[in-house]
Design a protein around this motif. Structure first.
Motif, PDB file in Angstrom:
ATOM      1  N   GLU A  35       0.824  -1.209   0.000  1.00  0.00           N
ATOM      2  CA  GLU A  35       0.000   0.000   0.000  1.00  0.00           C
ATOM      3  C   GLU A  35       0.860   1.261   0.000  1.00  0.00           C
ATOM      4  OE1 GLU A  35      -2.311   3.306   1.071  1.00  0.00           O
ATOM      5  OE2 GLU A  35      -0.990   2.451   2.574  1.00  0.00           O
ATOM      6  N   THR A  42      -2.782  -0.037 -10.115  1.00  0.00           N
ATOM      7  CA  THR A  42      -3.484  -0.680  -9.009  1.00  0.00           C
ATOM      8  C   THR A  42      -2.574  -1.644  -8.265  1.00  0.00           C
ATOM      9  OG1 THR A  42      -4.231  -2.488 -10.415  1.00  0.00           O
ATOM     10  CG2 THR A  42      -5.689  -0.575 -10.233  1.00  0.00           C
ATOM     11  N   ASP A  60      -9.161   0.927   5.356  1.00  0.00           N
ATOM     12  CA  ASP A  60      -9.746   0.618   4.054  1.00  0.00           C
ATOM     13  C   ASP A  60      -8.693   0.654   2.948  1.00  0.00           C
ATOM     14  OD1 ASP A  60     -12.470   0.014   4.509  1.00  0.00           O
ATOM     15  OD2 ASP A  60     -12.978   2.138   4.679  1.00  0.00           O
ATOM     16  N   ALA A  61      -7.760   1.605   3.020  1.00  0.00           N
ATOM     17  CA  ALA A  61      -6.736   1.721   1.983  1.00  0.00           C
ATOM     18  C   ALA A  61      -5.943   0.426   1.834  1.00  0.00           C
ATOM     19  CB  ALA A  61      -5.797   2.886   2.297  1.00  0.00           C
ATOM     20  N   LEU A  63      -6.948  -2.779   3.180  1.00  0.00           N
ATOM     21  CA  LEU A  63      -7.820  -3.934   2.946  1.00  0.00           C
ATOM     22  C   LEU A  63      -8.457  -3.930   1.571  1.00  0.00           C
ATOM     23  CD1 LEU A  63      -9.554  -4.215   6.444  1.00  0.00           C
ATOM     24  CD2 LEU A  63      -7.551  -5.464   5.599  1.00  0.00           C
ATOM     25  N   ASN A  64      -8.691  -2.769   0.997  1.00  0.00           N
ATOM     26  CA  ASN A  64      -9.306  -2.711  -0.332  1.00  0.00           C
ATOM     27  C   ASN A  64      -8.383  -3.197  -1.446  1.00  0.00           C
ATOM     28  OD1 ASN A  64     -11.726  -1.840   0.694  1.00  0.00           O
ATOM     29  ND2 ASN A  64     -11.342   0.327   0.295  1.00  0.00           N
ATOM     30  N   GLN A  65      -7.118  -3.431  -1.147  1.00  0.00           N
ATOM     31  CA  GLN A  65      -6.199  -4.010  -2.133  1.00  0.00           C
ATOM     32  C   GLN A  65      -6.482  -5.491  -2.358  1.00  0.00           C
ATOM     33  OE1 GLN A  65      -1.908  -2.254  -1.415  1.00  0.00           O
ATOM     34  NE2 GLN A  65      -2.782  -2.977   0.491  1.00  0.00           N
ATOM     35  N   THR A  67      -8.303  -8.704  -3.356  1.00  0.00           N
ATOM     36  CA  THR A  67      -9.342  -9.055  -4.331  1.00  0.00           C
ATOM     37  C   THR A  67     -10.170 -10.250  -3.870  1.00  0.00           C
ATOM     38  OG1 THR A  67      -7.794 -10.450  -5.550  1.00  0.00           O
ATOM     39  CG2 THR A  67      -8.005  -8.143  -6.261  1.00  0.00           C
ATOM     40  N   PHE A  87     -15.298  -1.473   7.911  1.00  0.00           N
ATOM     41  CA  PHE A  87     -14.462  -1.426   6.714  1.00  0.00           C
ATOM     42  C   PHE A  87     -15.309  -1.710   5.473  1.00  0.00           C
ATOM     43  CE2 PHE A  87     -10.820  -2.861   9.608  1.00  0.00           C
ATOM     44  CZ  PHE A  87     -10.313  -1.581   9.730  1.00  0.00           C
ATOM     45  N   ALA A  88     -14.920  -1.133   4.360  1.00  0.00           N
ATOM     46  CA  ALA A  88     -15.625  -1.384   3.096  1.00  0.00           C
ATOM     47  C   ALA A  88     -15.449  -2.842   2.657  1.00  0.00           C
ATOM     48  CB  ALA A  88     -15.105  -0.440   2.013  1.00  0.00           C
ATOM     49  N   LYS A  89     -14.302  -3.422   2.932  1.00  0.00           N
ATOM     50  CA  LYS A  89     -14.002  -4.798   2.553  1.00  0.00           C
ATOM     51  C   LYS A  89     -14.591  -5.747   3.588  1.00  0.00           C
ATOM     52  CE  LYS A  89     -11.880  -8.082   0.275  1.00  0.00           C
ATOM     53  NZ  LYS A  89     -12.278  -8.417  -1.082  1.00  0.00           N
TER      54      LYS A  89
END
Length: 186
Positions: A35, A42, A60-61, A63-65, A67, A87-89
């Motif tokens: 990150e 990406t 989030d920065a 965890l959003n990595q 897939t 978290f978004a993920k």
């Protein structure tokens, strides 16, 4: 390449890359390293597994990595699970243990992340046990103590969550005693 190989690359290589793809399962230390790269495209990590404490302290920065699946190992408490749920993920949590009060004050979004056992420690009353029984996730309650009237007014679904003793305080009349005796939970 594999997460360990990609993370092991010099920062100049990571920063100079456009897209970074790491296969396999990484941990948060590795995800944080990726990150921090200033590459132009990406970053994608197949999966991530680390402790509940580490993941709750993530962002989030990072965890959003990922897939694929993010898995939190160990046992969370409600505070950690609530942080992770925000978290978004989506994150799968191995297990959760906390007080009856904390779990009764929680919600389905927090508890549904748990793939294993959810355990409420301490002694519940009927109101707390009824709230907990309404959650989609099954919860084991250590013990329950309440008045004869409250327990007689309860039901098998609520009382069967209790793994320990169910204790009725006060004096029961014949109708209450008959109702309580008919419950599956002794």
């Amino acid at each position: 390449g594999a997460v360990a190989d990609v993370v092991g690359a010099a920062s100049a290589v990571l920063n100079g890359a456009f897209n970074i793809t790491a296969s396999g399962t990484g941990n948060l230390t590795q995800a944080n390293t990726l990150e921090a790269a200033t590459n132009g495209g990406t970053i994608a990590i197949d999966a991530l597994t680390d402790t509940v404490t580490a993941i709750a302290g993530s962002s989030d920065a990072v965890l959003n990595q990922v897939t694929g699946t993010v898995t939190a190992t160990g046992t969370a408490d409600i505070s950690q699970a609530s942080t992770i749920e925000a978290f978004a993920k989506a994150v799968s949590i191995a297990a959760l243990t906390d007080t009856v009060t904390a779990i009764a004050g929680s919600n389905n979004n927090v508890l549904n992340q748990v793939t294993g056992a959810v355990t409420a420690t301490g002694t519940a009353d009927v109101a707390q046990a009824t709230t907990i029984e309404a959650f989609a996730k099954a919860v084991s309650i250590a013990a329950l103590t309440d008045t004869v009237a409250a327990i007689a007014g309860s039901n098998n679904n609520v009382l069967n969550q209790v793994t320990g003793a169910v204790t009725a305080t006060g004096t029961a009349d014949v109708a209450q005693a008959t109702t309580i005796e008919a419950f599956a939970k002794a």
